[in-house]
Design a protein around this motif. Structure first.
Motif, PDB file in Angstrom:
ATOM      1  N   GLU A  61      51.221  35.098  32.516  1.00 16.97           N
ATOM      2  CA  GLU A  61      50.514  35.051  31.242  1.00 16.97           C
ATOM      3  C   GLU A  61      49.799  33.709  31.117  1.00 16.97           C
ATOM      4  O   GLU A  61      50.394  32.669  31.386  1.00 16.97           O
ATOM      5  CB  GLU A  61      51.525  35.216  30.098  1.00 16.97           C
ATOM      6  N   VAL A  62      48.553  33.725  30.706  1.00 16.46           N
ATOM      7  CA  VAL A  62      47.838  32.482  30.392  1.00 16.46           C
ATOM      8  C   VAL A  62      48.118  32.155  28.931  1.00 16.46           C
ATOM      9  O   VAL A  62      47.871  32.980  28.042  1.00 16.46           O
ATOM     10  CB  VAL A  62      46.323  32.618  30.632  1.00 16.46           C
ATOM     11  N   ARG A  63      48.635  30.949  28.704  1.00 10.35           N
ATOM     12  CA  ARG A  63      49.054  30.570  27.357  1.00 10.35           C
ATOM     13  C   ARG A  63      48.428  29.256  26.911  1.00 10.35           C
ATOM     14  O   ARG A  63      48.178  28.372  27.724  1.00 10.35           O
ATOM     15  CB  ARG A  63      50.581  30.413  27.301  1.00 10.35           C
ATOM     16  N   ARG A  64      48.243  29.160  25.610  1.00  2.00           N
ATOM     17  CA  ARG A  64      47.793  27.914  24.975  1.00  2.00           C
ATOM     18  C   ARG A  64      48.912  27.393  24.072  1.00  2.00           C
ATOM     19  O   ARG A  64      49.402  28.110  23.190  1.00  2.00           O
ATOM     20  CB  ARG A  64      46.525  28.142  24.165  1.00  2.00           C
ATOM     21  N   PHE A  99      46.317  35.586  36.303  1.00  2.00           N
ATOM     22  CA  PHE A  99      45.179  34.675  36.396  1.00  2.00           C
ATOM     23  C   PHE A  99      45.766  33.367  36.906  1.00  2.00           C
ATOM     24  O   PHE A  99      46.497  32.683  36.190  1.00  2.00           O
ATOM     25  CB  PHE A  99      44.535  34.503  35.021  1.00  2.00           C
ATOM     26  N   GLU A 100      45.487  33.031  38.167  1.00  3.22           N
ATOM     27  CA  GLU A 100      46.126  31.869  38.796  1.00  3.22           C
ATOM     28  C   GLU A 100      45.107  31.023  39.572  1.00  3.22           C
ATOM     29  O   GLU A 100      43.928  31.356  39.616  1.00  3.22           O
ATOM     30  CB  GLU A 100      47.254  32.332  39.735  1.00  3.22           C
ATOM     31  N   LEU A 129      45.593  37.820  40.817  1.00  4.11           N
ATOM     32  CA  LEU A 129      46.670  38.305  41.679  1.00  4.11           C
ATOM     33  C   LEU A 129      47.158  39.647  41.159  1.00  4.11           C
ATOM     34  O   LEU A 129      47.582  39.760  40.005  1.00  4.11           O
ATOM     35  CB  LEU A 129      47.831  37.307  41.719  1.00  4.11           C
ATOM     36  N   ASN A 130      47.087  40.656  41.999  1.00  2.00           N
ATOM     37  CA  ASN A 130      47.512  42.007  41.666  1.00  2.00           C
ATOM     38  C   ASN A 130      48.848  42.238  42.360  1.00  2.00           C
ATOM     39  O   ASN A 130      48.894  42.465  43.561  1.00  2.00           O
ATOM     40  CB  ASN A 130      46.440  42.987  42.150  1.00  2.00           C
TER      41      ASN A 130
END
Length: 542
Positions: free
Chosen positions: A372-375, A424-425, A447-448
């Motif tokens: 997870e992309v987090r803010r 998302f990396e 990345l899958n």
């Protein structure tokens, strides 16, 4: 293939398992080979793309077990207008040279133990292990400049100076000779004046562990080696005396450093004792603290100092890559590529897992932490009377920070990107323009189920995404190169090394317009290129 949308994720299947080719051994090249160009390279795009990754996955009949064990291979695409060439060579590290000489794994790697010397009897083997196993110098993770020189790096105290033109190995450097650190990350930050900053764990007071942020000055006018003038800038405490957290990257704003202490720990006692036990590896020394959650630490940059009164806490996650961090209206905004929970993601990156057939790869990834992309938003101005209230007043984020009675501040993130088993990396930004500043765009490798199969652009303000994807193609970390004189943040190109197994020319350098992720050109070579991790764009010499 081009797609656009909000948190738009297309689940692509890989039943042919072509990705297995990027985890296979290749030979180095004796000389550069010419690429066949389709499309048009921007006239201003010249220089070199340098990439690092594993290229040798076994020694004789003894396999390496983990993704981060294969011996370091440096790749170079040379861009000279309408001519592009590709070259690669193995770095002549001690790990590589001795393994090739003795035809066995001589130095223990991340997930593969050294094999005993068959010429030694059991007593001499015992004393060899009692003395301890050497720290690896297998610099497969990244390559970047320090001053006017280039170094290939891993995460130990050893870095290797390389010639960016010939790719020859020049010199092994032990950072312990200059700095009080046990190792540093492969992701330093560079300040506007050219100073390079990094972080690593160290021995603090009373044999406890701590973290040192270190500084290497910019290139010296007298041509002396800037590494020799390295210094520790500031020290941060460890939450556990003998168990430092694993560090892969950190954050830097204009006035602060951000260190995220995650629950994945290195058990120091196990680390030291394991070297006397045959078969132990670095991976054997990791453990997860199921109770600590995740801690955020801040230090000021100038003058440097640890901010002891700011105790930020949140739920457990793995962290490898910071995207960016910046200051805004009394807050520090920190954007991260996270993996939920305390289970160590590297447990799922053994080559036996990654080389499985597609359905088995998916099953293994289902057991792994969810990406997870987090803010996160960290308030700088804290008042005791505000207990129990959300301290974040920035209008553009839903992230919260709540002061508790014990003085700690509990953080909850805003999710910028999330898709089931779709990460998302390997994030990149317009670094020269936006590092440590408010920004809009991040670029990453999709990345899958851990298999790289797309390039993604993320608008961190609107959460809109753009995707490049092509059937049976396996790209790598996209490098952003700005157009000379650009005025817009995303005005430039993305460069990615892509593998298309089975094609007539299976390896190519892809050039995308960074605004819309449309293809501008590709330079194809008759060579399979194994997985690359990180790298850099080197402008042409002036």
């Amino acid at each position: 293939m081009f797609q656009c949308g909000f948190n738009f994720v297309v689940r692509v299947e890989h039943p042919a398992a072509g990705y297995q080719k990027i985890f296979e051994t290749v030979e180095e090249l004796n000389e550069p080979i010419s690429a066949e160009i389709t499309g048009v390279f921007p006239s201003w795009l010249r220089g070199s793309v340098l990439r690092m990754g594993p290229g040798l996955f076994e020694i004789g009949d003894k396999p390496f077990h983990h993704l981060f064990d294969g011996q370091a291979l440096i790749h170079k695409f040379d861009l000279k207008g309408d001519q592009v060439t590709y070259f690669r060579k193995f770095i002549r590290t001690d790990a590589y040279v001795r393994a090739m000489t003795e035809n066995r794994v001589v130095i223990t790697e991340f997930g593969t133990a050294a094999y005993p010397d068959p010429c030694k009897n059991i007593f001499s083997r015992f004393f060899t292990y009692f003395r301890g196993i050497e720290v690896t110098d297998n610099c497969l993770v990244n390559v970047y400049p320090i001053g006017e020189d280039f170094y290939a790096v891993t995460e130990t105290n050893f870095i290797t100076k390389v010639d960016p033109d010939s790719l020859e190995t020049l010199k092994k450097v032990d950072l312990c000779k200059y700095l009080s650190i046990n190792g540093v990350t492969a992701h330093p930050h560079v300040d506007a004046d050219g100073s390079l900053y990094n972080i690593g764990n160290c021995f603090g007071k009373n044999m406890s562990l701590a973290y040192n942020i270190v500084k290497i000055p910019p290139a010296q006018k007298d041509k002396s080696d800037p590494i020799e003038k390295s210094q520790v800038v500031v020290q941060l405490p460890s939450s556990e005396r003998l168990k430092p957290s694993y560090i892969h990257s950190f954050g830097m704003t204009e006035n602060y450093f951000v260190f995220v202490e995650q629950p994945v720990k290195i058990n120091l006692l196990k680390f030291l004792s394991s070297w006397s036990v045959r078969g132990a590896t670095y991976m054997d020394c990791f453990e997860s603290n199921e109770n600590m959650g995740t801690w955020f630490h801040l230090t000021t940059k100038d003058p440097a100092g640890y901010m002891t009164n700011h105790k930020f806490r949140t739920s457990a996650f793995n962290l490898f890559h910071h995207i960016n961090a910046y200051e805004d209206q009394g807050f520090i905004v920190v954007d991260l590529c996270t993996w939920k929970g305390h289970d160590f993601v590297y447990n799922y990156l053994y080559l036996a897992n990654l080389r499985q057939e597609w359905e088995e790869v998916k099953k293994a990834a289902m057991r792994a932490p969810q990406p997870e992309v987090r803010r996160y938003v960290l308030p700088l101005d804290i008042h005791r009377e505000e207990q129990g209230r959300n301290l974040v007043s920035l209008s553009y984020t839903t992230a919260t920070a709540v002061l508790h009675s014990d003085g700690s501040i509990w953080l909850e993130p805003e999710v910028l990107f999330s898709g089931p088993r779709q990460a998302f990396e390997f994030p990149q930004i317009n670094y020269s323009k936006c590092c440590g500043k408010k920004y809009s765009f991040a670029y990453g490798l999709g990345l899958n189920h851990f298999i790289p199969d797309r390039i993604v652009k993320l608008n961190v303000q609107t959460k809109e995404t753009w995707v490049w994807q092509e059937e049976d193609c396996y790209p790598s970390e996209p490098l952003f190169v700005p157009t000379p004189g650009a005025t817009k943040e995303d005005e430039g190109v993305l460069l990615s090394v892509v593998v298309k197994p089975g094609a007539e020319r299976p390896g190519f350098l892809l050039v995308l317009d960074a605004m819309m992720l449309t293809e501008l050109a590709r330079a194809e070579v008759n060579a399979v290129i194994p997985v690359t991790l990180h790298g850099t764009y080197k402008p042409p010499s002036s």
